[in-house]
Write an enzyme that holds these catalytic residues in place. Structure first.
Site, PDB file in Angstrom:
ATOM      1  N   ILE A 142       0.848  -1.195   0.000  1.00 37.45           N
ATOM      2  CA  ILE A 142       0.000   0.000   0.000  1.00 37.45           C
ATOM      3  C   ILE A 142       0.879   1.239   0.000  1.00 37.45           C
ATOM      4  O   ILE A 142       1.783   1.362   0.825  1.00 37.45           O
ATOM      5  CB  ILE A 142      -0.926   0.014   1.231  1.00 37.45           C
ATOM      6  CG1 ILE A 142      -1.820  -1.242   1.253  1.00 37.45           C
ATOM      7  CG2 ILE A 142      -1.789   1.274   1.242  1.00 37.45           C
ATOM      8  CD1 ILE A 142      -2.678  -1.361   2.502  1.00 37.45           C
ATOM      9  N   LEU A 171       2.130   5.110   0.436  1.00 39.43           N
ATOM     10  CA  LEU A 171       1.951   6.289   1.271  1.00 39.43           C
ATOM     11  C   LEU A 171       1.638   7.494   0.387  1.00 39.43           C
ATOM     12  O   LEU A 171       2.105   7.572  -0.749  1.00 39.43           O
ATOM     13  CB  LEU A 171       3.227   6.564   2.068  1.00 39.43           C
ATOM     14  CG  LEU A 171       3.796   5.390   2.878  1.00 39.43           C
ATOM     15  CD1 LEU A 171       5.044   5.832   3.627  1.00 39.43           C
ATOM     16  CD2 LEU A 171       2.760   4.836   3.836  1.00 39.43           C
ATOM     17  N   VAL A 177       4.651  -1.069   3.009  1.00 35.60           N
ATOM     18  CA  VAL A 177       4.287   0.283   2.612  1.00 35.60           C
ATOM     19  C   VAL A 177       5.182   0.711   1.452  1.00 35.60           C
ATOM     20  O   VAL A 177       6.402   0.531   1.487  1.00 35.60           O
ATOM     21  CB  VAL A 177       4.385   1.283   3.782  1.00 35.60           C
ATOM     22  CG1 VAL A 177       3.274   1.009   4.785  1.00 35.60           C
ATOM     23  CG2 VAL A 177       5.739   1.238   4.462  1.00 35.60           C
ATOM     24  N   LYS A 178       4.548   1.260   0.418  1.00 36.54           N
ATOM     25  CA  LYS A 178       5.267   1.712  -0.767  1.00 36.54           C
ATOM     26  C   LYS A 178       5.663   3.172  -0.584  1.00 36.54           C
ATOM     27  O   LYS A 178       4.811   4.017  -0.305  1.00 36.54           O
ATOM     28  CB  LYS A 178       4.396   1.542  -2.010  1.00 36.54           C
ATOM     29  CG  LYS A 178       4.071   0.100  -2.328  1.00 36.54           C
ATOM     30  CD  LYS A 178       3.108  -0.009  -3.501  1.00 36.54           C
ATOM     31  CE  LYS A 178       3.721   0.519  -4.783  1.00 36.54           C
ATOM     32  NZ  LYS A 178       2.782   0.374  -5.929  1.00 36.54           N
ATOM     33  N   VAL A 179       6.948   3.431  -0.769  1.00 35.33           N
ATOM     34  CA  VAL A 179       7.483   4.775  -0.555  1.00 35.33           C
ATOM     35  C   VAL A 179       8.155   5.257  -1.842  1.00 35.33           C
ATOM     36  O   VAL A 179       9.079   4.594  -2.335  1.00 35.33           O
ATOM     37  CB  VAL A 179       8.514   4.782   0.591  1.00 35.33           C
ATOM     38  CG1 VAL A 179       8.992   6.204   0.858  1.00 35.33           C
ATOM     39  CG2 VAL A 179       7.937   4.152   1.855  1.00 35.33           C
TER      40      VAL A 179
END
Length: 228
Positions: A59, A61, A86-88
Protein backbone atom coordinates in the site's frame (compact mmCIF):
# COMPACT_ATOMS: atom_id res chain seq x y z
CA UNK A 1 9.84 -15.95 -8.92
CA UNK A 2 6.81 -14.04 -7.65
CA UNK A 3 3.74 -12.88 -9.55
CA UNK A 4 1.70 -10.09 -7.96
CA UNK A 5 -1.55 -8.50 -9.11
CA UNK A 6 -1.48 -4.75 -9.72
CA UNK A 7 -5.13 -4.07 -8.91
CA UNK A 8 -7.53 -3.68 -6.00
CA UNK A 9 -10.57 -5.08 -7.83
CA UNK A 10 -11.84 -7.67 -5.37
CA UNK A 11 -13.60 -9.89 -7.91
CA UNK A 12 -10.55 -9.87 -10.15
CA UNK A 13 -8.19 -10.69 -7.30
CA UNK A 14 -10.41 -13.54 -6.16
CA UNK A 15 -10.62 -14.93 -9.71
CA UNK A 16 -6.87 -15.02 -10.27
CA UNK A 17 -5.93 -16.00 -6.71
CA UNK A 18 -7.98 -19.20 -7.15
CA UNK A 19 -6.12 -20.24 -10.28
CA UNK A 20 -2.63 -18.75 -10.08
CA UNK A 21 0.25 -18.76 -7.57
CA UNK A 22 -0.43 -15.13 -6.66
CA UNK A 23 2.32 -13.92 -4.35
CA UNK A 24 0.65 -10.63 -3.46
CA UNK A 25 -1.21 -7.50 -4.48
CA UNK A 26 0.11 -4.00 -5.12
CA UNK A 27 -1.77 -0.73 -5.12
CA UNK A 28 -1.16 2.98 -5.55
CA UNK A 29 -3.35 6.10 -5.57
CA UNK A 30 -3.96 5.82 -9.34
CA UNK A 31 -5.21 2.25 -8.96
CA UNK A 32 -7.44 3.32 -6.06
CA UNK A 33 -8.87 6.10 -8.24
CA UNK A 34 -9.90 3.53 -10.88
CA UNK A 35 -11.91 1.71 -8.23
CA UNK A 36 -13.71 4.88 -7.16
CA UNK A 37 -14.40 6.08 -3.64
CA UNK A 38 -14.22 3.10 -1.29
CA UNK A 39 -14.04 2.29 2.39
CA UNK A 40 -10.27 2.19 2.02
CA UNK A 41 -9.15 0.27 5.09
CA UNK A 42 -12.01 -2.24 4.90
CA UNK A 43 -11.26 -2.78 1.22
CA UNK A 44 -7.60 -3.51 1.96
CA UNK A 45 -8.63 -5.93 4.71
CA UNK A 46 -10.85 -7.75 2.21
CA UNK A 47 -7.89 -8.10 -0.14
CA UNK A 48 -5.89 -9.58 2.73
CA UNK A 49 -8.65 -12.11 3.38
CA UNK A 50 -8.66 -13.16 -0.28
CA UNK A 51 -4.90 -13.57 -0.74
CA UNK A 52 -4.24 -15.06 2.69
CA UNK A 53 -1.65 -14.31 5.37
CA UNK A 54 1.42 -15.50 3.47
CA UNK A 55 0.99 -13.24 0.43
CA UNK A 56 2.31 -9.69 0.45
CA UNK A 57 0.07 -6.62 0.36
CA UNK A 58 1.68 -3.35 -0.77
CA UNK A 59 0.00 0.00 0.00
CA UNK A 60 1.46 3.34 -1.06
CA UNK A 61 1.95 6.29 1.27
CA UNK A 62 0.51 9.62 0.11
CA UNK A 63 1.99 12.08 2.63
CA UNK A 64 4.36 14.71 1.24
CA UNK A 65 6.70 15.18 4.21
CA UNK A 66 8.69 12.74 6.30
CA UNK A 67 6.33 13.11 9.26
CA UNK A 68 3.23 12.74 7.10
CA UNK A 69 4.60 9.60 5.45
CA UNK A 70 5.54 8.06 8.78
CA UNK A 71 2.07 8.86 10.13
CA UNK A 72 0.50 7.26 7.03
CA UNK A 73 2.64 4.17 7.51
CA UNK A 74 1.71 3.83 11.15
CA UNK A 75 -1.97 4.17 10.30
CA UNK A 76 -1.67 1.43 7.65
CA UNK A 77 0.08 -0.89 10.10
CA UNK A 78 -2.62 -0.28 12.71
CA UNK A 79 -5.63 -0.51 10.40
CA UNK A 80 -4.57 -3.16 7.86
CA UNK A 81 -1.82 -5.08 9.64
CA UNK A 82 1.82 -4.74 10.74
CA UNK A 83 2.94 -7.17 8.04
CA UNK A 84 1.84 -4.78 5.27
CA UNK A 85 4.49 -3.49 2.88
CA UNK A 86 4.29 0.28 2.61
CA UNK A 87 5.27 1.71 -0.77
CA UNK A 88 7.48 4.77 -0.56
CA UNK A 89 8.39 6.92 -3.59
CA UNK A 90 12.17 6.90 -4.03
CA UNK A 91 12.87 10.61 -3.57
CA UNK A 92 15.19 12.29 -1.07
CA UNK A 93 12.26 12.54 1.35
CA UNK A 94 11.22 8.98 0.60
CA UNK A 95 14.68 7.61 1.23
CA UNK A 96 14.69 9.21 4.66
CA UNK A 97 11.34 7.56 5.34
CA UNK A 98 12.64 4.19 4.12
CA UNK A 99 15.63 4.47 6.41
CA UNK A 100 13.46 5.25 9.44
CA UNK A 101 10.91 2.54 8.68
CA UNK A 102 13.59 -0.11 8.25
CA UNK A 103 15.27 0.95 11.49
CA UNK A 104 11.90 0.31 13.15
CA UNK A 105 11.69 -3.14 11.53
CA UNK A 106 8.87 -2.50 9.05
CA UNK A 107 8.33 -3.87 5.54
CA UNK A 108 9.08 -1.35 2.78
CA UNK A 109 8.76 -1.27 -1.00
CA UNK A 110 10.67 1.54 -2.72
CA UNK A 111 8.58 2.63 -5.69
CA UNK A 112 8.56 5.06 -8.65
CA UNK A 113 12.07 4.01 -9.67
CA UNK A 114 13.24 5.30 -13.04
CA UNK A 115 17.00 5.55 -12.60
CA UNK A 116 19.89 3.35 -11.53
CA UNK A 117 20.82 5.76 -8.75
CA UNK A 118 17.34 5.57 -7.21
CA UNK A 119 17.43 1.80 -7.12
CA UNK A 120 20.95 1.57 -5.76
CA UNK A 121 20.16 4.06 -2.98
CA UNK A 122 16.99 2.14 -2.07
CA UNK A 123 18.94 -1.10 -1.93
CA UNK A 124 21.52 0.57 0.30
CA UNK A 125 18.73 1.91 2.53
CA UNK A 126 17.53 -1.65 3.08
CA UNK A 127 14.23 -1.61 1.13
CA UNK A 128 12.67 -5.08 0.99
CA UNK A 129 11.53 -4.53 -2.59
CA UNK A 130 12.45 -1.99 -5.24
CA UNK A 131 9.90 -1.31 -7.99
CA UNK A 132 11.45 -0.11 -11.25
CA UNK A 133 8.89 1.15 -13.78
CA UNK A 134 9.71 -0.94 -16.84
CA UNK A 135 7.57 0.52 -19.63
CA UNK A 136 7.94 4.08 -18.40
CA UNK A 137 11.73 3.71 -18.47
CA UNK A 138 11.54 2.36 -22.00
CA UNK A 139 9.43 5.34 -23.05
CA UNK A 140 12.10 7.67 -21.62
CA UNK A 141 14.81 5.99 -23.68
CA UNK A 142 16.21 4.13 -20.68
CA UNK A 143 17.01 0.43 -21.19
CA UNK A 144 14.83 -1.23 -18.55
CA UNK A 145 16.42 -4.70 -19.02
CA UNK A 146 19.88 -3.19 -18.45
CA UNK A 147 18.74 -1.31 -15.34
CA UNK A 148 17.14 -4.41 -13.86
CA UNK A 149 20.25 -6.48 -14.56
CA UNK A 150 22.45 -3.90 -12.82
CA UNK A 151 20.12 -3.93 -9.81
CA UNK A 152 20.30 -7.73 -9.71
CA UNK A 153 24.10 -7.63 -9.91
CA UNK A 154 24.28 -5.01 -7.14
CA UNK A 155 22.02 -7.06 -4.87
CA UNK A 156 24.14 -10.15 -5.44
CA UNK A 157 27.52 -8.46 -5.03
CA UNK A 158 26.46 -6.69 -1.83
CA UNK A 159 24.61 -9.72 -0.43
CA UNK A 160 21.56 -7.48 -0.01
CA UNK A 161 18.15 -8.85 0.95
CA UNK A 162 16.28 -6.53 -1.43
CA UNK A 163 14.17 -8.06 -4.20
CA UNK A 164 13.36 -6.46 -7.54
CA UNK A 165 9.60 -6.06 -7.99
CA UNK A 166 9.36 -4.87 -11.59
CA UNK A 167 6.23 -2.87 -12.45
CA UNK A 168 4.59 -0.77 -15.18
CA UNK A 169 4.31 -3.20 -18.09
CA UNK A 170 2.78 -2.60 -21.52
CA UNK A 171 2.94 -6.14 -22.87
CA UNK A 172 3.70 -9.74 -21.93
CA UNK A 173 7.19 -9.70 -23.48
CA UNK A 174 8.25 -6.95 -21.07
CA UNK A 175 7.17 -9.10 -18.12
CA UNK A 176 9.17 -12.15 -19.20
CA UNK A 177 12.17 -10.00 -20.16
CA UNK A 178 12.20 -8.38 -16.71
CA UNK A 179 12.28 -11.80 -15.07
CA UNK A 180 14.97 -13.02 -17.48
CA UNK A 181 17.18 -10.07 -16.52
CA UNK A 182 17.05 -10.70 -12.79
CA UNK A 183 13.76 -9.41 -11.39
CA UNK A 184 12.65 -11.73 -8.61
CA UNK A 185 9.06 -10.49 -8.80
CA UNK A 186 6.68 -8.69 -11.14
CA UNK A 187 3.41 -6.92 -10.46
CA UNK A 188 1.04 -7.22 -13.38
CA UNK A 189 -2.28 -5.79 -14.46
CA UNK A 190 -4.64 -8.79 -14.74
CA UNK A 191 -5.48 -7.84 -18.33
CA UNK A 192 -1.90 -8.74 -19.33
CA UNK A 193 -2.23 -12.13 -17.66
CA UNK A 194 -5.39 -12.72 -19.67
CA UNK A 195 -3.56 -11.69 -22.85
CA UNK A 196 -0.75 -14.13 -22.14
CA UNK A 197 -3.11 -17.04 -21.47
CA UNK A 198 -5.72 -16.41 -24.16
CA UNK A 199 -3.60 -16.70 -27.29
CA UNK A 200 -5.63 -18.45 -30.02
CA UNK A 201 -2.91 -21.07 -30.51
CA UNK A 202 -3.32 -22.22 -26.90
CA UNK A 203 -7.04 -22.88 -27.25
CA UNK A 204 -6.47 -24.53 -30.63
CA UNK A 205 -4.03 -26.98 -29.03
CA UNK A 206 -6.61 -27.80 -26.32
CA UNK A 207 -9.29 -28.33 -28.97
CA UNK A 208 -7.01 -30.61 -30.99
CA UNK A 209 -6.26 -32.76 -27.93
CA UNK A 210 -9.97 -33.02 -27.12
CA UNK A 211 -10.87 -33.99 -30.68
CA UNK A 212 -8.15 -36.66 -30.80
CA UNK A 213 -9.28 -38.14 -27.47
CA UNK A 214 -12.95 -38.13 -28.38
CA UNK A 215 -12.10 -39.66 -31.76
CA UNK A 216 -10.91 -42.73 -29.85
CA UNK A 217 -13.20 -42.95 -26.83
CA UNK A 218 -16.27 -40.95 -27.77
CA UNK A 219 -17.68 -37.50 -27.12
CA UNK A 220 -17.70 -36.36 -23.51
CA UNK A 221 -15.53 -39.24 -22.26
CA UNK A 222 -12.94 -38.37 -19.61
CA UNK A 223 -10.17 -40.56 -18.25
CA UNK A 224 -12.23 -41.21 -15.12
CA UNK A 225 -15.29 -42.18 -17.14
CA UNK A 226 -13.32 -45.06 -18.71
CA UNK A 227 -13.64 -46.87 -15.36
CA UNK A 228 -17.45 -46.83 -15.41
Amino acid sequence: MEFLLDTIDLACIEKYAKALPVAGVTSNPSIVKKQGKIDFFNHMKQIRQIIGPSATLHIQLVGQTVSEMLDDAQTIFEQVGPETYVKVPTTLTGLEVIKKLKQAGHNVTATAIYTKLQGLLAISAGADYIAPYYNRMQNMGISAPEVIKEFADAIKSNDAQTEILAASFHNVDQITTALANGAQAVTVDPSLIATGLNHPAIQQAVNDFTNDWEGIFGTGQTITSLLK
